[in-house]
Design a protein around this motif. Structure first.
Motif, PDB file in Angstrom:
ATOM      1  N   ALA A 180      -0.180  -2.048  20.011  1.00 51.07           N
ATOM      2  CA  ALA A 180      -1.549  -2.462  19.654  1.00 51.07           C
ATOM      3  C   ALA A 180      -1.787  -2.208  18.164  1.00 51.07           C
ATOM      4  O   ALA A 180      -2.262  -3.092  17.440  1.00 51.07           O
ATOM      5  N   VAL A 181      -1.444  -1.005  17.711  1.00 52.00           N
ATOM      6  CA  VAL A 181      -1.641  -0.678  16.295  1.00 52.00           C
ATOM      7  C   VAL A 181      -0.717  -1.538  15.426  1.00 52.00           C
ATOM      8  O   VAL A 181      -1.134  -2.079  14.399  1.00 52.00           O
ATOM      9  N   ALA A 182       0.549  -1.693  15.856  1.00 54.22           N
ATOM     10  CA  ALA A 182       1.494  -2.494  15.058  1.00 54.22           C
ATOM     11  C   ALA A 182       1.016  -3.941  14.957  1.00 54.22           C
ATOM     12  O   ALA A 182       1.122  -4.557  13.887  1.00 54.22           O
ATOM     13  N   ASN A 183       0.494  -4.487  16.034  1.00 53.07           N
ATOM     14  CA  ASN A 183      -0.009  -5.862  15.986  1.00 53.07           C
ATOM     15  C   ASN A 183      -1.232  -5.959  15.079  1.00 53.07           C
ATOM     16  O   ASN A 183      -1.364  -6.902  14.295  1.00 53.07           O
ATOM     17  N   GLY A 184      -2.110  -4.965  15.170  1.00 55.73           N
ATOM     18  CA  GLY A 184      -3.280  -4.943  14.294  1.00 55.73           C
ATOM     19  C   GLY A 184      -2.872  -4.876  12.827  1.00 55.73           C
ATOM     20  O   GLY A 184      -3.367  -5.634  11.992  1.00 55.73           O
ATOM     21  N   VAL A 185      -1.939  -3.975  12.528  1.00 46.09           N
ATOM     22  CA  VAL A 185      -1.478  -3.815  11.143  1.00 46.09           C
ATOM     23  C   VAL A 185      -0.789  -5.100  10.666  1.00 46.09           C
ATOM     24  O   VAL A 185      -1.000  -5.557   9.533  1.00 46.09           O
ATOM     25  N   SER A 186       0.004  -5.698  11.542  1.00 45.21           N
ATOM     26  CA  SER A 186       0.710  -6.927  11.150  1.00 45.21           C
ATOM     27  C   SER A 186      -0.278  -8.026  10.779  1.00 45.21           C
ATOM     28  O   SER A 186      -0.062  -8.777   9.822  1.00 45.21           O
ATOM     29  N   HIS A 187      -1.384  -8.115  11.538  1.00 47.79           N
ATOM     30  CA  HIS A 187      -2.401  -9.124  11.207  1.00 47.79           C
ATOM     31  C   HIS A 187      -3.127  -8.759   9.916  1.00 47.79           C
ATOM     32  O   HIS A 187      -3.362  -9.620   9.067  1.00 47.79           O
ATOM     33  N   ALA A 188      -3.472  -7.474   9.784  1.00 44.70           N
ATOM     34  CA  ALA A 188      -4.250  -7.060   8.616  1.00 44.70           C
ATOM     35  C   ALA A 188      -3.426  -7.186   7.329  1.00 44.70           C
ATOM     36  O   ALA A 188      -3.938  -7.601   6.294  1.00 44.70           O
ATOM     37  N   ALA A 189      -2.131  -6.829   7.430  1.00 47.78           N
ATOM     38  CA  ALA A 189      -1.283  -6.834   6.237  1.00 47.78           C
ATOM     39  C   ALA A 189      -0.645  -8.197   6.003  1.00 47.78           C
ATOM     40  O   ALA A 189      -0.084  -8.447   4.939  1.00 47.78           O
ATOM     41  N   GLY A 190      -0.716  -9.065   7.008  1.00 46.71           N
ATOM     42  CA  GLY A 190      -0.145 -10.398   6.858  1.00 46.71           C
ATOM     43  C   GLY A 190       1.369 -10.410   6.914  1.00 46.71           C
ATOM     44  O   GLY A 190       2.021 -11.323   6.420  1.00 46.71           O
ATOM     45  N   VAL A 191       1.949  -9.380   7.489  1.00 53.39           N
ATOM     46  CA  VAL A 191       3.406  -9.340   7.619  1.00 53.39           C
ATOM     47  C   VAL A 191       3.759  -8.565   8.885  1.00 53.39           C
ATOM     48  O   VAL A 191       3.117  -7.574   9.222  1.00 53.39           O
ATOM     49  N   ARG A 192       4.779  -9.044   9.600  1.00 52.99           N
ATOM     50  CA  ARG A 192       5.147  -8.430  10.877  1.00 52.99           C
ATOM     51  C   ARG A 192       5.854  -7.098  10.652  1.00 52.99           C
ATOM     52  O   ARG A 192       6.865  -7.031   9.947  1.00 52.99           O
ATOM     53  N   MET A 193       5.297  -6.054  11.237  1.00 49.62           N
ATOM     54  CA  MET A 193       5.875  -4.716  11.100  1.00 49.62           C
ATOM     55  C   MET A 193       6.842  -4.477  12.263  1.00 49.62           C
ATOM     56  O   MET A 193       6.505  -4.723  13.411  1.00 49.62           O
ATOM     57  N   THR A 194       8.017  -3.967  11.952  1.00 51.37           N
ATOM     58  CA  THR A 194       9.030  -3.811  13.002  1.00 51.37           C
ATOM     59  C   THR A 194       9.621  -2.411  13.059  1.00 51.37           C
ATOM     60  O   THR A 194      10.624  -2.190  13.719  1.00 51.37           O
ATOM     61  N   GLU A 195       9.012  -1.469  12.339  1.00 48.55           N
ATOM     62  CA  GLU A 195       9.548  -0.117  12.385  1.00 48.55           C
ATOM     63  C   GLU A 195       8.418   0.909  12.407  1.00 48.55           C
ATOM     64  O   GLU A 195       7.445   0.782  11.657  1.00 48.55           O
TER      65      GLU A 195
END
Ligand code: FES
Ligand code: FES
Lengths: 158, 755, 81
Positions: B724-739
């Protein structure tokens, strides 16, 4: 190694003890005075489980030398209730189910009391920052913050 | 009314009823002790003549122990006993031997902090002095701490010559476990997809982070009888392990659990207790041991770190056609099954025609992992839920709608084998969709994340006993340490079933001699299993009390029923008698046949799986990479919330542990294989100022396997926050976080990389 | 006869099958029959397994009845936190 003689006051009672120069106030409270309400979560000032007040100032007792308590007033969680009557903060912690395991609870209570003595009407943010030195791993803090805010309101007579 | 139930048919336990006590929020019975400082935790007990013991730990990540010379320590004034691995008994099962070897290294040290010897002395100070006088000669060996590096053929081998079961060809000697789950034809499934996303993820090892360090006090007399006091999630487990390790009968060792200052799975094994017992045996004195925080980090179990590849295919309208995950976990120097649990849970939220998960456990030079809340599931579901989110993003579909379209429900063949019965995932997703949080506007640099979560929940061996006192009150003994308010919920279920007020019941956690065996407090099992046994113990007492009333009335016992806390005659021929209350029956019990009690022992089944959905809004500062949690809402199926406050507490606490895992927490190892952040300053768990309120929405989809419909709630809450947090951050930062963790430098690097 | 589904990695013990049939009326009989028919499963069963019958997971239970049309899944032994 010779020991240091200390005369102090703990929760309003005159107390004397002998301690090593390197011994912490937390160790003396727990091991020599028999007050195990303050807990050792880290021993390095990072968790707040050992919080006590020293002359009205909130401190981590694991970072205070036992010898420093000479002539001072120490208040611990054991001094919070008045006989059978719980302190409002204690009552609110229970009402809000603000503890799960309860190991952080003594430190949180002492810290919250110190806050409300300084600032009887804190905002949620102020409570959160004041308690940032008191780790709780169980509750996510939600119910603790609510309990402290509610206690503050009640103590203000709101 | 006493509801009819059939023994041995767990699916038929539940029946609908109106609750009087269950679902209310009374104050917990141990509360006052805990707010006044009176409650005794692991380190709070002392005994006359007590010694203090400390442990010598390996400074090396991997080394052969050539020799240990304890003579210097023994010669020091005030030292009463020293133990090494020679003082323990060889174990029959490899699992027990591993646990023992982790308590005290035998032949080799496998990680920085591994115990090598222990000293009992008149004070901690003297014991620590003595540790410096123990001479250990090491032959230092090359080490490996990374999961992927541990699988390479070039990796140093930890357990030379040890064979592990069922490992396919082509894996190196550090692979200690391999598992496959799934069904259907994934190739055909991927062929049907309009879009396929394939990504790799990494998560760091995190620690349970209980605020109370491990602590114990042991005594053992020359008569061979022992006593242990310990903070543990399972005192029967402590008894069985400690007795086996020092070579004594379990009946001669009594273990009493202290109040426990958090566990989250980390206190489901032993570290100090067998060592303290062996030292007590050798010295003939009580021995107390308390870990420092540094020792907790270096030598008690964190969870596994992971490296996972996920591939999911989807049609344009959002139907998942196939899912595949390859999960590689390391959990330190000894075999464990956490990767297997990851493989079983990864796709549990979905109704799939084709799914396959493969899992490897790799041995590395890190501390032996211990269970941590829903072990294995958070990292696996993080990877899957991240890919589902990316698919929704690419197809411009609503992430909750897509999950609803693919959600597992009653009748779904689960990705781990069995077909689901009644489950609450759809209801949970619908509640999330309808919640105002989901419609709230987002500000600049903010993103919203959604994730599902799942945990099996376990049941297991349970014993409960209750006595009906002559004054009409009830004393209950259970055998599972109360880690989050379970004495309250057990008292509530006893009161509910007996038909008396909550405050007439007191529940205690007995020692190992008080009642029959109990499994450890794990797998969210207590409210379910102990509750089930409590209800049945109450029914046994009720049967007895109905018999007493029948005798007094001179009618058949079958003609007496139990209604609202009293025996009443039932049927036309029973006769007219006023109800006889529990208190009235209890008062005369001596005259009607003696004490009245009820007990129940069972290896419970039917725990009922639990699903949750989390919604989070985050704000990422593009200058610093810092993430702030702006809003958080948890939705979870509790089956039936016995004490809603403590259900909410579990959901909130789990969510915040997951937030820590997502953003901050991480075991950091140096090139030298040493842990670099063994303290709360550098291993930063969430503090109050990091967080907003955590809204908790409880759903109640009754579990057919429990008389009141209870499902375990303790673990599922930690599962969704990672994604949930990773998806939120990925949307907010505009880049997919994978770690994970998504520390500020890592987020900044990702933002820069995407530019 | 009951149909038993095995988790994928047990294929190596059953000559490639993940669905096998044995004659059994309860879980204990089923485990015994499996170990007899596929000796390589013996040590895995000895090491600890769970059995799901019609969606409900049973740990270490020998006498849970199995109907001929029950859904039976052999699962690894699980431990939580
Ligand atoms: S024990 Fe003093 S701050 Fe943690
Ligand atoms: S209640 Fe357990 S640490 Fe706060």
């Amino acid at each position: 190694m010779s020991k240091i003689h200390v005369s102090t006051s703990i929760n309003g009672d005159a107390v004397e003890y002998l301690c090593d120069p390197s011994e912490t106030l937390l160790d003396v409270l727990r091991n020599r005075v028999g007050l195990t309400g303050a807990k050792e979560g880290c021993g390095s000032g990072d968790c707040g489980a050992c919080s006590v007040e020293l002359d009205g100032r909130l401190v981590c007792s694991c970072l205070v030398l036992a010898a420093e308590a000479e002539g001072k007033e120490v208040s611990t969680v054991e001094g919070l209730a008045d006989g059978e009557k719980l302190h409002v903060l204690q009552q609110k912690m229970l009402e809000h189910a603000a503890l799960q395991c309860g190991i952080c609870t003594p430190g949180i209570l002492v810290a919250a009391k110190a806050l409300l003595e300084k600032n009887p009407d804190p905002t949620e943010t102020e409570v959160r920052y004041w308690l940032a030195g008191n780790l709780c791993r169980c509750t996510g803090y939600d119910k603790i913050i609510r309990a402290v805010m509610d206690a503050a309101a009640e103590m203000r007579g709101a | 009314m006493v509801t009819e139930y059939k023994e041995g048919a767990a699916g038929t336990e539940y029946s609908k009823r109106d609750f009087k006590v269950v679902g209310t929020r009374p104050p917990r019975p141990d509360g006052v002790d805990k707010v006044t400082g009176r409650a005794l935790f692991g380190a709070d007990l002392t005994a006359p003549g007590m010694l203090h013991a400390t442990i010598l730990r390996s400074p090396h990540a991997h080394a052969r122990i050539v020799s240990i010379d304890i003579s210097g320590a023994l010669a020091l004034d005030g030292v009463k006993a020293v133990v090494t691995s020679n003082d323990f008994v060889k174990q029959g099962s490899s699992g027990n031997q591993d646990t023992l070897d982790n308590c005290m290294a035998r032949g080799k040290v496998f990680y920085d902090g591994h115990a090598v010897a222990a000293v009992a002395a008149v004070s901690v100070k003297v014991a620590n002095e003595a540790l410096k006088l123990i001479k250990v000669e090491y032959e230092v060996l090359p080490h490996v701490t990374d999961v992927d590096a541990g699988m390479l053929d070039s990796a140093p081998v930890l357990h030379e010559g040890r064979k592990f079961r069922n490992i396919p060809e082509g894996n190196n000697a550090n692979v200690s476990g391999y598992w496959e789950f799934g069904h259907g034809d994934t190739d055909a499934g991927f062929a049907k997809a309009d879009i396929i996303v394939e990504r790799s993820f990494k998560t760091a090892a995190t620690h349970q982070g209980y605020i109370e360090p491990h602590a114990t006090l042991a005594t053992m007399g020359p008569d061979g009888r022992g006593e242990i006091w310990a903070c543990t999630q399972g005192h029967y487990m402590v008894r069985d392990m400690a007795a086996a390790f020092v070579g004594m009968d379990t009946s001669q060792l009594r273990v009493t659990p202290s109040e426990i200052g958090g566990g989250f799975g980390g206190k489901t094994t032993v570290y100090l207790e067998p060592v303290a017992l062996a030292l007590a045996k050798k010295s003939g004195r009580p021995v107390k041991m308390v870990m420092t925080r540094e020792e907790v980090f270096r030598a008690s179990g964190p969870t596994t770190s992971s490296s996972t590849d996920v591939k999911i295919g989807m049609t344009k309208d959002g139907r998942i056609t196939a899912g595949q995950a390859k999960l590689r976990y390391q959990g330190g120097a000894y075999p464990n099954i956490t990767a297997m649990l990851g493989a079983m849970t990864a796709f549990a939220a979905y109704d799939l025609d084709a799914v396959q998960t493969l899992a490897w456990n790799v041995l590395t030079n890190r501390p032996k992992q211990a269970a941590y809340r829903a072990p294995g599931a958070p990292m696996a579901i993080y990877a899957v839920e991240s890919v589902v989110d990316e698919l929704c993003q690419k197809l411009d579909l609503d992430p909750i709608d897509v999950r609803l379209m693919n959600a597992a429900k009653k009748g779904t063949l689960s990705s781990y084998g069995p077909t689901f019965d009644e489950i609450g995932l759809v209801a949970t997703l619908e509640a999330a969709k309808a919640h105002p949080h989901y419609a709230a506007p987002l500000g600049p640099n903010q993103g919203r994340g959604v994730s599902c979560g799942f945990w099996f929940n376990f049941a297991g061996n349970t014993s409960v006993s209750m006595g009906i006192n002559e004054d009409g009150t009830v004393s209950v003994i259970e055998g599972n340490p109360d880690i989050g308010g379970s004495r309250a919920s057990i008292s509530m279920m006893a009161a509910e079933e007996l038909g008396i007020p909550f405050d007439k019941v007191r529940t205690i956690v007995g020692d190992t001699n008080s009642i029959g065996f109990n499994d450890v407090t794990d797998g969210s099992r207590v409210t379910f299993s102990v509750g089930l046994a409590t209800i049945k113990a109450a029914r046994a007492a009720i049967k007895n009390m109905c018999g007493r009333a029948a005798q007094v009335w001179g009618i058949d016992a079958d003609a007496v029923d139990w209604v609202d806390g009293a025996a009443v005659p039932m049927g036309h021929n029973a006769g007219e008698f006023p109800p006889m209350t529990l208190a009235e029956i209890a008062k005369d019990s001596a005259k009607t046949g003696g004490p009245i009690a009820g007990h129940h022992e069972v290896n419970a089944d039917g725990a009922g799986v639990s699903f949750g959905v989390h919604l989070v809004d985050v704000e990422v500062d593009p200058e610093t990479g810092f993430t702030e949690i702006k809003r958080y809402t948890v939705f979870q199926d509790a089956g039936k919330a016995i004490h809603p406050d403590y259900v909410e507490g579990q959901m909130q606490g789990g969510a915040v542990q997951g937030i820590g895992w997502a953003l901050n927490e991480e075991y950091i190892y140096g090139e030298d294989g040493k842990l670099q952040n063994a303290g709360f300053l550098d291993y930063r768990i969430p503090v109050a100022s990091d967080l907003p309120m955590i809204d908790a929405v409880i759903l109640e989809i009754p579990n057919p396997g429990h008389p009141y419909g209870v499902r375990g709630v303790g673990e599922t809450g930690i599962v969704p926050p990672l994604a949930a947090v990773a998806n939120g951050v990925s949307h907010a930062a505009g880049v997919r976080m994978t770690e994970l963790p998504m520390s500020p430098p890592r987020i900044l690097a990702a933002i820069d990389g995407a530019k | 006869m009951v149909k038993v589904n095995l988790w994928g990695s047990l294929r190596s013990a059953t000559g490639g099958l993940t669905e096998v049939e044995v004659d059994a009326k309860n879980t204990g009989e089923m485990l015994k029959a499996l170990a007899e028919k596929y000796p390589a499963l013996d040590e895995i069963i000895e090491g600890g397994v769970s059995v799901a019958i019609d969606g409900l997971i049973y740990k270490e239970a020998w006498f849970t009845p199995i109907r001929p049309d029950s859904e039976v899944v052999l699962m690894p032994y699980m431990k939580g936190g």
